[in-house]
Design a protein around this motif. Structure first.
Motif, PDB file in Angstrom:
ATOM      1  N   ALA A  23       0.833  -1.205   0.000  1.00  0.00           N
ATOM      2  CA  ALA A  23       0.000   0.000   0.000  1.00  0.00           C
ATOM      3  C   ALA A  23       0.867   1.256   0.000  1.00  0.00           C
ATOM      4  O   ALA A  23       0.545   2.241  -0.688  1.00  0.00           O
ATOM      5  N   GLN A  24       1.975   1.233   0.740  1.00  0.00           N
ATOM      6  CA  GLN A  24       2.872   2.392   0.770  1.00  0.00           C
ATOM      7  C   GLN A  24       3.547   2.600  -0.584  1.00  0.00           C
ATOM      8  O   GLN A  24       3.702   3.737  -1.042  1.00  0.00           O
ATOM      9  N   LYS A  25       3.920   1.508  -1.250  1.00  0.00           N
ATOM     10  CA  LYS A  25       4.513   1.630  -2.579  1.00  0.00           C
ATOM     11  C   LYS A  25       3.499   2.203  -3.572  1.00  0.00           C
ATOM     12  O   LYS A  25       3.833   3.049  -4.395  1.00  0.00           O
ATOM     13  N   GLU A  26       2.256   1.732  -3.475  1.00  0.00           N
ATOM     14  CA  GLU A  26       1.214   2.251  -4.362  1.00  0.00           C
ATOM     15  C   GLU A  26       0.945   3.725  -4.070  1.00  0.00           C
ATOM     16  O   GLU A  26       0.770   4.528  -4.992  1.00  0.00           O
ATOM     17  N   LEU A  27       0.954   4.088  -2.782  1.00  0.00           N
ATOM     18  CA  LEU A  27       0.766   5.484  -2.405  1.00  0.00           C
ATOM     19  C   LEU A  27       1.876   6.349  -2.986  1.00  0.00           C
ATOM     20  O   LEU A  27       1.613   7.431  -3.525  1.00  0.00           O
ATOM     21  N   GLN A  28       3.111   5.897  -2.893  1.00  0.00           N
ATOM     22  CA  GLN A  28       4.237   6.638  -3.470  1.00  0.00           C
ATOM     23  C   GLN A  28       4.083   6.794  -4.984  1.00  0.00           C
ATOM     24  O   GLN A  28       4.364   7.845  -5.548  1.00  0.00           O
ATOM     25  N   LYS A  29       3.606   5.725  -5.629  1.00  0.00           N
ATOM     26  CA  LYS A  29       3.392   5.772  -7.078  1.00  0.00           C
ATOM     27  C   LYS A  29       2.338   6.833  -7.417  1.00  0.00           C
ATOM     28  O   LYS A  29       2.536   7.644  -8.336  1.00  0.00           O
ATOM     29  N   PHE A  30       1.236   6.852  -6.668  1.00  0.00           N
ATOM     30  CA  PHE A  30       0.192   7.854  -6.910  1.00  0.00           C
ATOM     31  C   PHE A  30       0.683   9.266  -6.618  1.00  0.00           C
ATOM     32  O   PHE A  30       0.363  10.209  -7.344  1.00  0.00           O
ATOM     33  N   ARG A  31       1.459   9.424  -5.573  1.00  0.00           N
ATOM     34  CA  ARG A  31       2.010  10.746  -5.263  1.00  0.00           C
ATOM     35  C   ARG A  31       2.919  11.229  -6.382  1.00  0.00           C
ATOM     36  O   ARG A  31       2.910  12.410  -6.742  1.00  0.00           O
ATOM     37  N   LYS A  32       3.710  10.330  -6.950  1.00  0.00           N
ATOM     38  CA  LYS A  32       4.583  10.677  -8.062  1.00  0.00           C
ATOM     39  C   LYS A  32       3.755  11.086  -9.273  1.00  0.00           C
ATOM     40  O   LYS A  32       4.074  12.070  -9.948  1.00  0.00           O
ATOM     41  N   GLN A  33       2.693  10.340  -9.559  1.00  0.00           N
ATOM     42  CA  GLN A  33       1.826  10.686 -10.695  1.00  0.00           C
ATOM     43  C   GLN A  33       1.173  12.053 -10.485  1.00  0.00           C
ATOM     44  O   GLN A  33       1.080  12.852 -11.420  1.00  0.00           O
ATOM     45  N   ASP A  36       3.817  14.706 -11.031  1.00  0.00           N
ATOM     46  CA  ASP A  36       4.085  14.863 -12.464  1.00  0.00           C
ATOM     47  C   ASP A  36       2.957  15.628 -13.152  1.00  0.00           C
ATOM     48  O   ASP A  36       3.208  16.504 -13.989  1.00  0.00           O
ATOM     49  N   LEU A  37       1.722  15.304 -12.798  1.00  0.00           N
ATOM     50  CA  LEU A  37       0.572  15.985 -13.383  1.00  0.00           C
ATOM     51  C   LEU A  37       0.575  17.474 -13.005  1.00  0.00           C
ATOM     52  O   LEU A  37       0.362  18.341 -13.860  1.00  0.00           O
ATOM     53  N   ASN A  38       0.831  17.771 -11.748  1.00  0.00           N
ATOM     54  CA  ASN A  38       0.879  19.167 -11.309  1.00  0.00           C
ATOM     55  C   ASN A  38       2.012  19.923 -12.003  1.00  0.00           C
ATOM     56  O   ASN A  38       1.853  21.091 -12.367  1.00  0.00           O
ATOM     57  N   TRP A  39       3.139  19.263 -12.190  1.00  0.00           N
ATOM     58  CA  TRP A  39       4.280  19.886 -12.886  1.00  0.00           C
ATOM     59  C   TRP A  39       3.900  20.196 -14.338  1.00  0.00           C
ATOM     60  O   TRP A  39       4.185  21.275 -14.847  1.00  0.00           O
ATOM     61  N   GLN A  40       3.229  19.246 -14.986  1.00  0.00           N
ATOM     62  CA  GLN A  40       2.803  19.446 -16.373  1.00  0.00           C
ATOM     63  C   GLN A  40       1.795  20.585 -16.459  1.00  0.00           C
ATOM     64  O   GLN A  40       1.875  21.430 -17.353  1.00  0.00           O
ATOM     65  N   ARG A  41       0.864  20.632 -15.521  1.00  0.00           N
ATOM     66  CA  ARG A  41      -0.124  21.721 -15.511  1.00  0.00           C
ATOM     67  C   ARG A  41       0.562  23.069 -15.327  1.00  0.00           C
ATOM     68  O   ARG A  41       0.199  24.047 -15.979  1.00  0.00           O
ATOM     69  N   LYS A  42       1.536  23.113 -14.432  1.00  0.00           N
ATOM     70  CA  LYS A  42       2.258  24.366 -14.194  1.00  0.00           C
ATOM     71  C   LYS A  42       2.968  24.812 -15.463  1.00  0.00           C
ATOM     72  O   LYS A  42       2.908  25.995 -15.845  1.00  0.00           O
ATOM     73  N   ASN A  43       3.640  23.891 -16.134  1.00  0.00           N
ATOM     74  CA  ASN A  43       4.334  24.230 -17.376  1.00  0.00           C
ATOM     75  C   ASN A  43       3.352  24.711 -18.442  1.00  0.00           C
ATOM     76  O   ASN A  43       3.633  25.680 -19.168  1.00  0.00           O
ATOM     77  N   ASP A  44       2.194  24.042 -18.539  1.00  0.00           N
ATOM     78  CA  ASP A  44       1.172  24.461 -19.503  1.00  0.00           C
ATOM     79  C   ASP A  44       0.669  25.867 -19.181  1.00  0.00           C
ATOM     80  O   ASP A  44       0.467  26.685 -20.082  1.00  0.00           O
ATOM     81  N   GLN A  45       0.449  26.150 -17.903  1.00  0.00           N
ATOM     82  CA  GLN A  45      -0.040  27.474 -17.506  1.00  0.00           C
ATOM     83  C   GLN A  45       1.005  28.555 -17.769  1.00  0.00           C
ATOM     84  O   GLN A  45       0.671  29.661 -18.208  1.00  0.00           O
TER      85      GLN A  45
END
Length: 99
Positions: A23-33, A36-45
């Motif tokens: 569960a912790q590994k999956e949580l880390q994976k989701f946090r990374k995603q 990454d999504l927030n970083w992409q949104r920031k770059n787009d903005q």
């Protein structure tokens, strides 16, 4: 029960620890995603903001040019009106001289 119960409890605890680890590994994976999504949104903005600033600058330039053109039109219309008035005054003088 006393003899085998402790082993069953240990196996159960080991399974729980393994499930927590997954569960912790999956949580880390989701946090990374999410990161990454927030970083992409920031770059787009940021890119969109730069494009908006460019378009705004272009718009201001075009509005300024339109204003200059309108001012020139008004000035030319005034000059045409003055010329017509002068021509009308000259025609009146010519008519008076003829009589």
């Amino acid at each position: 029960m006393a003899h085998y119960g402790t082993n069953a409890w240990k196996v159960y605890n080991d399974n729980l620890a393994f499930m927590i680890e997954l569960a912790q590994k999956e949580l880390q994976k989701f946090r990374k995603q999410i990161q990454d999504l927030n970083w992409q949104r920031k770059n787009d903005q940021l890119a969109g903001g730069a494009k908006l600033r460019e378009l705004e600058s272009n718009w201001v330039s075009l509005v300024s040019k339109n204003y200059e053109i309108e001012r020139a039109i008004v000035q030319l219309e005034n000059e045409v009106g003055q010329l017509k008035q002068q021509q009308g005054d000259e025609n009146k003088e010519n008519i008076r001289q003829d009589f």
